[in-house]
Design an enzyme around this catalytic site. Structure first.
Site, PDB file in Angstrom:
ATOM      1  CE  LYS A 111      -1.681   3.139   1.957  1.00 26.50           C
ATOM      2  NZ  LYS A 111      -1.710   4.438   1.759  1.00 26.50           N
ATOM      3  CB  THR A 143       0.900   6.312  11.142  1.00 31.66           C
ATOM      4  OG1 THR A 143       0.219   7.485  10.655  1.00 31.66           O
ATOM      5  CG2 THR A 143       0.046   5.318  10.028  1.00 31.66           C
ATOM      6  CB  CYS A 156      12.725   8.472   8.963  1.00 34.28           C
ATOM      7  SG  CYS A 156      13.470   7.208   8.116  1.00 34.28           S
ATOM      8  N   GLY A 159       6.710   5.334   8.390  1.00 35.12           N
ATOM      9  CA  GLY A 159       5.820   6.694   8.248  1.00 35.12           C
ATOM     10  C   GLY A 159       5.923   7.261   9.627  1.00 35.12           C
ATOM     11  CB  SER A 160       3.975   9.933  11.082  1.00 36.81           C
ATOM     12  OG  SER A 160       2.825   9.295  11.204  1.00 36.81           O
ATOM     13  CB  THR A 161       5.864   8.513  16.068  1.00 43.86           C
ATOM     14  OG1 THR A 161       7.217   8.349  15.877  1.00 43.86           O
ATOM     15  CG2 THR A 161       5.511   8.071  17.444  1.00 43.86           C
ATOM     16  CD  GLU A 218      12.443   3.869   9.766  1.00 43.94           C
ATOM     17  OE1 GLU A 218      12.302   4.818  10.411  1.00 43.94           O
ATOM     18  OE2 GLU A 218      12.795   3.762   8.454  1.00 43.94           O
ATOM     19  CD  GLU A 268      10.230  12.631  11.856  1.00 40.99           C
ATOM     20  OE1 GLU A 268       9.117  12.284  12.208  1.00 40.99           O
ATOM     21  OE2 GLU A 268      11.096  12.154  11.216  1.00 40.99           O
TER      22      GLU A 268
HETATM   23  P1  ADP Z   1       3.259  10.912   6.902  1.00 38.23           P
HETATM   24  O1  ADP Z   1       2.590  11.674   8.116  1.00 38.23           O
HETATM   25  O2  ADP Z   1       4.781  11.049   6.680  1.00 38.23           O
HETATM   26  O3  ADP Z   1       2.535  11.040   5.562  1.00 38.23           O
HETATM   27  P2  ADP Z   1       1.854   8.588   7.561  1.00 38.23           P
HETATM   28  O4  ADP Z   1       2.407   7.786   8.665  1.00 38.23           O
HETATM   29  O5  ADP Z   1       0.782   9.368   7.752  1.00 38.23           O
HETATM   30  O6  ADP Z   1       3.182   9.558   7.347  1.00 38.23           O
HETATM   31  O7  ADP Z   1       1.854   7.727   6.204  1.00 38.23           O
HETATM   32  C1  ADP Z   1       2.768   6.652   5.878  1.00 38.23           C
HETATM   33  C2  ADP Z   1       1.839   5.444   5.277  1.00 38.23           C
HETATM   34  O8  ADP Z   1       1.246   5.125   6.373  1.00 38.23           O
HETATM   35  C3  ADP Z   1       1.411   5.889   4.003  1.00 38.23           C
HETATM   36  O9  ADP Z   1       1.136   4.808   3.230  1.00 38.23           O
HETATM   37  C4  ADP Z   1      -0.075   6.208   4.821  1.00 38.23           C
HETATM   38  O10 ADP Z   1      -1.314   6.037   3.905  1.00 38.23           O
HETATM   39  C5  ADP Z   1      -0.375   4.949   5.884  1.00 38.23           C
HETATM   40  N1  ADP Z   1      -1.259   5.233   6.829  1.00 38.23           N
HETATM   41  C6  ADP Z   1      -1.767   6.450   7.345  1.00 38.23           C
HETATM   42  N2  ADP Z   1      -2.606   5.996   8.347  1.00 38.23           N
HETATM   43  C7  ADP Z   1      -2.781   4.936   8.434  1.00 38.23           C
HETATM   44  C8  ADP Z   1      -3.684   4.048   9.085  1.00 38.23           C
HETATM   45  N3  ADP Z   1      -4.255   4.468  10.148  1.00 38.23           N
HETATM   46  N4  ADP Z   1      -3.533   2.544   8.909  1.00 38.23           N
HETATM   47  C9  ADP Z   1      -2.694   2.103   8.189  1.00 38.23           C
HETATM   48  N5  ADP Z   1      -1.725   2.961   7.306  1.00 38.23           N
HETATM   49  C10 ADP Z   1      -1.877   4.361   7.376  1.00 38.23           C
END
Ligand code: ADP
Length: 485
Positions: A178, A234, A288, A230-232, A253, A385
């Protein structure tokens, strides 16, 4: 860039390009007007089907294949990506705004190299034999785990996709990828090439926003492991959702706010200045493990600060298609606004702005590398961050205070220590509770070393053979050697 190079717009499900979903979303470029693609939002139905297909693929040839054959298939995929490299680079630049030179030299070249590295590992993995009585044999083997979801970020779309899927595939699992909704296009091309070389259903790509498509994948009980960058926030949400819907292995990560600690006065060599400046400016700081904090111990650092500011001022920012440009666009204007408000908030609170602190002209989300000095460690621009080309310098009185700042941070992804005495630097490095520490350099390793953090930087260890641990499980087999008892 010709739009006929774009992949056909749809998810890649069960070997088909699927355009139906629960609505659609558009993909735009930070450096070109208009819509690049309209893609389906894959929802519960599409996730259900993809997991069913992956479960079937898990019964099929992929996990049972001789590891050498898996290796050849993945090497073939790497060759196909390399042959299509110019198109992949152009699309990565369109989708993310990063310089075309970097897209070629890093995104495509590293993706190919990482895939080859993992492919080569496939037929070099051994199990163990446990100590046992003379009439028994106990083997310990690493087994494929089942369908894996790989959820990737927008900053290095192809490279992060490959980094996540390669160890999962090598371990014998089918993967559902995804990609981030901001930059999903190269993942579609990756899937198209995979369809030529991997068995059906071994790599599928579902498109859509994280809260819908990502969340549905994480919740699905058929998904046995989640690889995520991705973000902490999430990552924490994924832990909750995964825990509420069965149990799965999580390779998460997350964020970082990695510091350079300068222990000795008067250090300001050219290579050091370059590594400190580029450690945070690279890719507009949307990395990151950017070296985003500077912790200066004691006095005697004026020259270092002045030289980093001068180096920042030398960096060119602009058109990503310009082969000589150093930095190009951020992912979008909204992200630039967030970075700028972090900087202007700090300046309003009394932090010293040494250079940058503003956007740069041009058709894109361009931001000048920024150095903030005299930043209190309590200021959010130091502790949170920013994900932009922003270096926050703070001054402390002793190495103990510096160590307390590093270890007291909510993040623990990486750190660097600089000192004229390497022994002193190495000893200080041993005190730091981070995933990777660099001594007198800012090189955070390559595909051969594990990468991941501590505390809220997550649980992941990507790269290296250790990456396979998240995508496989240990199995013990006891055999009676004298025949059936
Ligand atoms: P950023 O803030 O850098 O965009 P995210 O953590 O939001 O980082 O996004 C990283 C990945 O996680 C993307 O593919 C995003 O679509 C996905 N993502 C965001 N929210 C969710 C969630 N609740 N469950 C699973 N995947 C998610």
């Amino acid at each position: 860039m010709h739009t006929d190079l774009l992949p056909s717009p749809g998810a890649r499900l069960a070997g088909r390009c699927v355009t139906d979903g629960q609505g659609e979303f558009t993909v735009t470029s930070p450096v070109r007007e208009g819509v690049l693609a309209t893609l389906p939002i894959c929802g519960l139905d599409e996730v259900e089907e993809a997991v069913r297909v992956a479960e079937r693929a898990f019964e099929g040839p992929w996990p049972m294949m001789h590891p050498r054959e898996r290796k050849h298939r993945l090497l073939d995929l790497a060759d196909r990506l390399q042959a299509d490299g110019e198109r992949l680079a152009q699309i990565e630049t369109l989708d993310t705004g990063r310089p075309i030179r970097e897209a070629r030299a890093l995104d495509v070249a590293q993706s190919v190299a990482r895939l080859r590295w993992f492919a080569e590992l496939a037929d070099k993995l051994y199990g163990d034999v446990a100590p046992s009585g003379f009439d028994r044999l106990a083997t310990i083997t690493r087994e494929a785990i089942g369908p894996v979801a790989a959820i990737t970020p927008w900053n290095f779309p192809l490279m992060m996709a490959v980094t996540k899927i390669a160890p999962a595939l090598v371990a014998g699992n089918p993967v559902i990828l995804k990609p981030a909704e901001q930059s999903p296009l190269t993942a579609l091309i990756l899937a198209d090439h995979a369809a030529e070389t991997l068995p059906e259903g071994v790599l599928q790509v579902l498109t859509g926003p994280g809260e819908i498509t990502g969340e549905a994948l994480v919740r699905h009980p058929g998904i046995r492991a989640v690889g995520f960058t991705g973000s902490t926030a999430t990552a924490q949400r994924i832990m909750e959702s995964a825990g509420r819907h069965g149990m799965k292995r999580l390779n998460l990560e997350a964020g970082g706010k990695s510091p350079h600690v300068i222990l000795s006065p008067g250090l300001a060599g050219d290579a050091m200045i370059d590594q400190i400046a580029w450690g945070v400016a690279y890719h507009q700081g949307q990395v990151c493990d950017a070296g985003a904090n500077l912790i200066l111990v004691g006095g005697g650092h004026d020259d270092l600060i002045a030289r980093v500011a001068a180096r920042f001022d030398d960096i060119t920012v602009g058109d990503p298609w310009d082969e000589d440009i150093d930095l190009a666009s951020m992912i979008d204007a909204g992200h630039l606004d967030g970075v700028h408000s972090a900087v202007s908030g700090a300046v309003a609170r009394g932090v010293t702005l040494r250079c940058g602190g503003h956007a740069a002209d041009g058709n894109g989300a361009f931001y000048r590398p920024t150095l903030l000095d005299d930043v209190p460690a309590s200021d959010p621009v130091f502790s949170e961050e920013v994900f932009g080309p922003v270096l926050a310098a703070t001054h402390v009185g002793s190495p103990d205070e510096a160590a307390a700042l590093v270890n007291g941070s909510r993040y623990g992804l990486a750190a660097a220590v600089w000192a004229s005495d390497t022994g002193e630097a190495m000893q200080f490095a041993r005190r730091l509770r981070v995933g990777t520490v660099a001594v007198n350099c800012y090189e955070l390793g390559d595909i051969g070393t594990p990468f991941g953090g501590t505390r809220q930087s997550g649980l992941a260890r990507d790269r290296s053979p250790y990456a396979l641990e998240s995508y496989s499980e240990l199995k013990t087999t006891w055999a009676a050697l004298g025949g059936a008892a």
